[in-house]
Design a protein around this motif. Structure first.
Motif, mmCIF file in Angstrom:
data_model
loop_
_atom_site.group_PDB
_atom_site.id
_atom_site.type_symbol
_atom_site.label_atom_id
_atom_site.label_comp_id
_atom_site.label_asym_id
_atom_site.label_seq_id
_atom_site.Cartn_x
_atom_site.Cartn_y
_atom_site.Cartn_z
ATOM 1 N N ILE A 84 21.240 47.506 2.895
ATOM 2 C CA ILE A 84 22.299 48.492 2.622
ATOM 3 C C ILE A 84 21.429 49.470 0.986
ATOM 4 C CG2 ILE A 84 24.149 47.277 2.848
ATOM 5 C CD1 ILE A 84 24.296 46.469 0.149
ATOM 6 N N SER A 85 22.430 50.414 1.208
ATOM 7 C CA SER A 85 22.217 51.161 0.257
ATOM 8 C C SER A 85 22.680 50.973 -1.309
ATOM 9 C CB SER A 85 22.254 53.282 0.470
ATOM 10 O OG SER A 85 24.006 53.112 0.146
ATOM 11 N N ILE A 86 21.998 51.298 -2.475
ATOM 12 C CA ILE A 86 23.450 51.636 -3.278
ATOM 13 C C ILE A 86 24.146 52.225 -4.049
ATOM 14 C CG2 ILE A 86 22.328 53.384 -4.727
ATOM 15 C CD1 ILE A 86 22.134 49.876 -6.513
ATOM 16 N N ASN A 87 24.821 52.293 -3.052
ATOM 17 C CA ASN A 87 25.836 53.499 -3.103
ATOM 18 C C ASN A 87 26.969 52.507 -2.028
ATOM 19 O OD1 ASN A 87 24.043 56.207 -2.415
ATOM 20 N ND2 ASN A 87 25.257 56.044 -4.240
ATOM 21 N N ARG A 88 25.943 51.830 -1.364
ATOM 22 C CA ARG A 88 27.444 50.543 -0.118
ATOM 23 C C ARG A 88 27.233 49.364 -0.911
ATOM 24 N NH1 ARG A 88 28.163 50.654 5.031
ATOM 25 N NH2 ARG A 88 28.849 52.717 4.758
ATOM 26 N N PHE A 89 26.611 49.655 -1.578
ATOM 27 C CA PHE A 89 26.578 48.146 -3.369
ATOM 28 C C PHE A 89 27.537 48.841 -3.190
ATOM 29 C CE2 PHE A 89 25.316 46.573 -7.170
ATOM 30 C CZ PHE A 89 25.721 45.411 -7.053
ATOM 31 N N VAL A 90 27.580 49.267 -4.602
ATOM 32 C CA VAL A 90 28.979 49.332 -5.666
ATOM 33 C C VAL A 90 30.661 49.375 -5.094
ATOM 34 C CG1 VAL A 90 30.050 51.352 -6.918
ATOM 35 C CG2 VAL A 90 27.444 50.769 -6.957
ATOM 36 N N GLN A 91 30.185 50.039 -2.995
ATOM 37 C CA GLN A 91 31.693 50.392 -2.450
ATOM 38 C C GLN A 91 31.962 48.512 -2.589
ATOM 39 O OE1 GLN A 91 30.440 52.153 1.052
ATOM 40 N NE2 GLN A 91 30.153 54.201 -0.017
ATOM 41 N N VAL A 92 31.061 48.017 -1.642
ATOM 42 C CA VAL A 92 31.910 46.239 -1.076
ATOM 43 C C VAL A 92 31.848 45.576 -2.561
ATOM 44 C CG1 VAL A 92 30.404 46.929 0.899
ATOM 45 C CG2 VAL A 92 29.612 45.936 -1.414
ATOM 46 N N THR A 93 31.391 46.082 -3.921
ATOM 47 C CA THR A 93 31.389 44.716 -5.104
ATOM 48 C C THR A 93 32.204 45.803 -5.602
ATOM 49 O OG1 THR A 93 29.477 46.212 -6.386
ATOM 50 C CG2 THR A 93 29.440 44.176 -4.699
ATOM 51 N N SER A 94 33.136 46.920 -5.595
ATOM 52 C CA SER A 94 34.367 47.710 -6.385
ATOM 53 C C SER A 94 34.626 48.552 -6.418
ATOM 54 C CB SER A 94 32.889 48.076 -7.636
ATOM 55 O OG SER A 94 33.832 48.497 -8.962
ATOM 56 N N THR A 95 34.478 49.838 -6.387
ATOM 57 C CA THR A 95 35.225 50.945 -5.519
ATOM 58 C C THR A 95 36.218 50.538 -3.915
ATOM 59 O OG1 THR A 95 33.286 51.952 -6.067
ATOM 60 C CG2 THR A 95 35.488 52.916 -5.123
ATOM 61 N N ASN A 96 35.305 49.276 -3.182
ATOM 62 C CA ASN A 96 36.870 49.238 -1.795
ATOM 63 C C ASN A 96 37.728 48.036 -2.576
ATOM 64 O OD1 ASN A 96 34.850 51.251 -0.410
ATOM 65 N ND2 ASN A 96 34.303 49.574 0.418
ATOM 66 N N ALA A 97 37.276 47.884 -3.524
ATOM 67 C CA ALA A 97 38.265 46.491 -4.013
ATOM 68 C C ALA A 97 39.777 46.972 -4.837
ATOM 69 C CB ALA A 97 38.072 45.549 -4.268
#
Ligand SMILES: [Zn+2]
Length: 465
Positions: A357-370
């Motif tokens: 995954i990209s770094i952006n997907r990493f941020v999405q699933v660990t923080s932004t989406n929640a």
């Protein structure tokens, strides 16, 4: 007013990655620019490092009574463990006793949490009463800032299961008041039948635990909950998804435009059911259980393709001694594993470093989406001017072996003992305070603040608009 300057890092959000300096004043991000040279109380050089939004673990069970005992981590040690792994906000599950009012239970959880937490926290409310009682207090609880609820489709024997009718009623009440219903989706009938059969046959060792709760048990319940959500228009959040089957139902529902969230947990992304053949199998007894390698890879596909949107830990840990309670009968093993500390390291290592995954997907699933699912965005879940200065600095070349000594959970073992990361959070910043530096805690208990949440403004969560 305390000021912090984080210089020279690569700042990554859900949609961008760029080199920048970040200024925080009084706990809030005030400036992001290619170079900031104003004085600050503390200047951190993040050269060669990646700066991401603080992690949000929407699924913890600290100090929770379960199966005749209590989870090992309380709100102090649990949030130490979370913070050390880069988590800056948690949402924990309030569990009323049978017959106890939700408001009374919420107060109890506040009393347990507020003097101890090191990071910001919110709650979900568990719905466990069937009949008229099911929906009675939902409006009041939402007004108190707790807008997400939890239902179990199983654990009838523990008095936790909601009957289908009550789940439908709860979905209607929660969604018509702008809330979110999270469901533990496993078919109770299948599980009870299997356990009864195994008991008669004397099959009581830990390796029968996954056989008692096979993939069809999750798949059927996930499909049923999606049907219920479609019929009520509810925003539905499937917690701890563990199967390919469940993931496919979620993916197809999302394709149809339905606001169905799915969360998985770090353990389902690292391990498969072969661990139940090991002598330390009881340590891996959680529900739902670990599944096959094919299921594990399908969960990764869900993260890669974007239908599994969040990672929660389901942190519910028990010491070796507590796990011993079920040495002669797997149904007596307290269910759960630690995990809040490994969400970011595991997703970074298995996801970003291994190029899934990209770094952006990493941020999405660990923080932004929640943050979006739980209506905390954009105060939490991003690095932007006006957002809380919750940030994690990751050294992409740091290799950490996740032994019991290295990790902070209050148990005597690590299920990740032989796991070596590629990249690790080396600094955790919560509202502008450095709270963990080089795996050492530098924060005081009780500093975490309650995060009261507002209902969704429209009938769909911001994640699906
Ligand atoms: Zn859980």
């Amino acid at each position: 007013m305390p000021t912090l300057l984080v210089k020279n890092g690569i700042v990554a959000t859900a949609s961008e990655a760029f080199q920048a300096d970040i200024q925080a004043v009084d706990g809030v991000i005030t400036k992001i620019a290619s170079s900031i040279d104003e004085p600050a109380d503390r200047v951190v050089n993040a050269e060669g490092k990646i700066v991401v939004p603080g992690g949000i673990d929407g699924h913890t069970h600290f100090e929770m009574p379960s199966m005749g005992t209590t989870t090992a981590d309380d709100f102090k040690t649990g949030t130490i463990s979370a913070a050390a792994g880069g988590i800056t906000s948690i949402l924990d599950f309030v569990l009323p006793q049978r017959g106890e009012s939700m408001r009374a239970a919420l107060q109890k959880w506040q009393d347990k949490a507020s003097p101890k937490v090191l990071i910001d926290y919110g709650f979900h409310m568990t719905c466990r009463e069937n009949g008229d009682e099911a929906v009675k207090e939902i409006k009041e609880v939402i007004a108190a800032g707790v807008t997400s609820f939890k239902a179990y489709t199983t654990y009838r024997s523990q008095g936790l299961m909601l009957e289908d009718g009550a789940i439908l009623a709860v979905m209607k009440e929660v969604s018509s008041n702008g809330g979110l219903l999270a469901v533990h989706a496993e078919n109770n009938g299948i599980i009870e039948h299997n356990i009864e059969t195994f008991k008669k046959e004397g099959k009581l060792s830990a390796d029968y635990h996954p056989l008692a709760k096979p993939p069809i048990a999750e798949g059927e319940a996930v499909q049923r909950m999606i049907l219920f959500a479609k019929s009520t228009g509810a925003n539905l959040y499937i917690v701890h998804l563990s199967t390919r089957m469940g993931r496919e139902f979620v993916r197809d529902a999302q394709k149809g435009g339905w606001p169905i969230f799915a969360e998985t947990c770090p353990h389902y992304l690292v391990f498969n059911d072969l661990v139940y053949k090991r002598s330390d199998a009881p340590r891996f007894v959680m529900s739902p259980p670990l599944k096959s390698e094919e299921d594990r890879l399908a969960l990764w596909d869900g993260i890669i393709e974007g239908d599994i949107r969040t990672i929660g830990s389901d942190h519910a840990d028990f010491s070796s001694e507590q796990k011993e309670m079920g040495k002669d009968d797997f149904t007596l093993i307290p269910n759960g594993v630690p995990g809040t500390e490994v969400i970011m390291p595991v997703l970074f290592t298995e996801g970003f470093s291994k190029k899934r995954i990209s770094i952006n997907r990493f941020v999405q699933v660990t923080s932004t989406n929640a943050a979006k699912a739980y209506n905390l965005y954009p105060r939490k879940g991003t690095i932007a001017v006006g957002s809380d200065a919750d940030m994690v600095i990751i050294d992409p070349s740091y290799k950490a072996r996740l032994t019991a000594d290295f990790l902070h959970a209050k148990i005597d073992y690590s299920i990740y003992e032989n796991y070596v990361t590629e990249g690790y959070p080396i600094m955790t910043i919560s509202r502008g305070d450095i709270i963990v530096e080089e795996n050492q805690l530098v924060a005081t208990e009780g500093r975490g603040r309650f995060l009261p949440r507002k209902p969704y403004l429209s009938n769909k969560s911001p994640l699906f608009q």
